[in-house]
Write an enzyme that holds these catalytic residues in place. Structure first.
Site, PDB file in Angstrom:
ATOM      1  N   GLY A 127       2.756 -16.792 -91.433  1.00  0.00           N
ATOM      2  CA  GLY A 127       3.743 -16.332 -92.416  1.00  0.00           C
ATOM      3  C   GLY A 127       4.711 -17.436 -92.807  1.00  0.00           C
ATOM      4  N   ASP A 128       5.155 -18.191 -91.834  1.00  0.00           N
ATOM      5  CA  ASP A 128       6.043 -19.322 -92.126  1.00  0.00           C
ATOM      6  C   ASP A 128       5.318 -20.369 -92.963  1.00  0.00           C
ATOM      7  OD1 ASP A 128       8.153 -18.183 -90.710  1.00  0.00           O
ATOM      8  OD2 ASP A 128       7.526 -19.127 -88.826  1.00  0.00           O
ATOM      9  N   ALA A 129       4.050 -20.592 -92.662  1.00  0.00           N
ATOM     10  CA  ALA A 129       3.265 -21.550 -93.447  1.00  0.00           C
ATOM     11  C   ALA A 129       3.102 -21.062 -94.883  1.00  0.00           C
ATOM     12  CB  ALA A 129       1.902 -21.773 -92.796  1.00  0.00           C
ATOM     13  N   CYS A 131       5.241 -19.242 -96.547  1.00  0.00           N
ATOM     14  CA  CYS A 131       6.533 -19.517 -97.203  1.00  0.00           C
ATOM     15  C   CYS A 131       6.660 -20.995 -97.561  1.00  0.00           C
ATOM     16  CB  CYS A 131       7.689 -19.100 -96.304  1.00  0.00           C
ATOM     17  SG  CYS A 131       7.822 -17.324 -96.042  1.00  0.00           S
ATOM     18  N   ALA A 132       6.261 -21.866 -96.647  1.00  0.00           N
ATOM     19  CA  ALA A 132       6.358 -23.309 -96.897  1.00  0.00           C
ATOM     20  C   ALA A 132       5.486 -23.721 -98.082  1.00  0.00           C
ATOM     21  CB  ALA A 132       5.957 -24.083 -95.646  1.00  0.00           C
TER      22      ALA A 132
END
Length: 185
Positions: A127-129, A131-132
């Site tokens: 999920g963070d990836a 967003c990035a």
């Protein structure tokens, strides 16, 4: 801003109420969106908290102090399509922040490219990836379609690696190669 985890809106509802008027973009996944909707009592107002589109649109339509651009809400949903919801703005054809044109509020849906189960090594950080990858393209003024595709690509890279690492190499070039091979528009 990223909702980050389902417990965050539950324990920090007052904080969310205070900061939402200032937020132009919000990210979350399906469980975080559901928790947000239930925390704000939208399930008692007829909003299905499991409908990522309904919740994204409701968040996008929350009061916002800067009406010059719409709020953008991005909700991922595992292997199901991601939704990008845009709230109202002072301009009916606003391109600031999103690159999107047309009536507001509205939703855009983007399918997730399939990842073979045997290729998935670790889901932590996907999920963070996402967003990035999304934000990397937004900062370059690309439209929401390219932003989501870059997010899916970045998440797919992390899913195939152990412990949220990206592979060695030129990620920008790898993204361009992926987009050209995956989407023929």
């Amino acid at each position: 801003m990223n909702i980050s985890a389902p417990f965050v809106p539950m324990f920090y509802k007052d904080t969310f109420e205070q900061i939402m008027p200032y937020i132009d973009g919000l990210f979350g996944n399906e469980s975080e969106a559901e928790a947000f909707a239930k925390t704000f009592g939208w399930d008692k107002e007829g909003v299905d908290p499991t409908s990522t589109g309904d919740v994204a649109t409701r968040i996008a339509n929350m009061f916002k102090l800067n009406p010059s651009r719409p709020r953008m809400v991005v909700i991922t949903n595992s292997s199901n399509p991601a939704v990008v919801a845009f709230g109202p703005s002072a301009h009916s054809t606003d391109v600031a922040l999103t690159g999107a044109t047309g009536p507001f509020p509205r939703q855009e849906w983007y399918p997730v490219p399939a990842v073979k189960v045997e290729e998935i090594v670790d889901t932590n950080g996907a999920g963070d990836a996402f967003c990035a990858g999304f934000l990397s393209q937004l900062l370059l003024s690309h439209d929401s379609k390219r932003c989501v595709r870059a997010g899916h690509y970045s998440a797919g890279l992390v899913l195939r690696q152990l412990s949220s690492h990206y592979p060695e190499g030129d990620l920008a070039a790898m993204l361009e190669e992926y987009l050209a091979a995956t989407y023929s528009e």
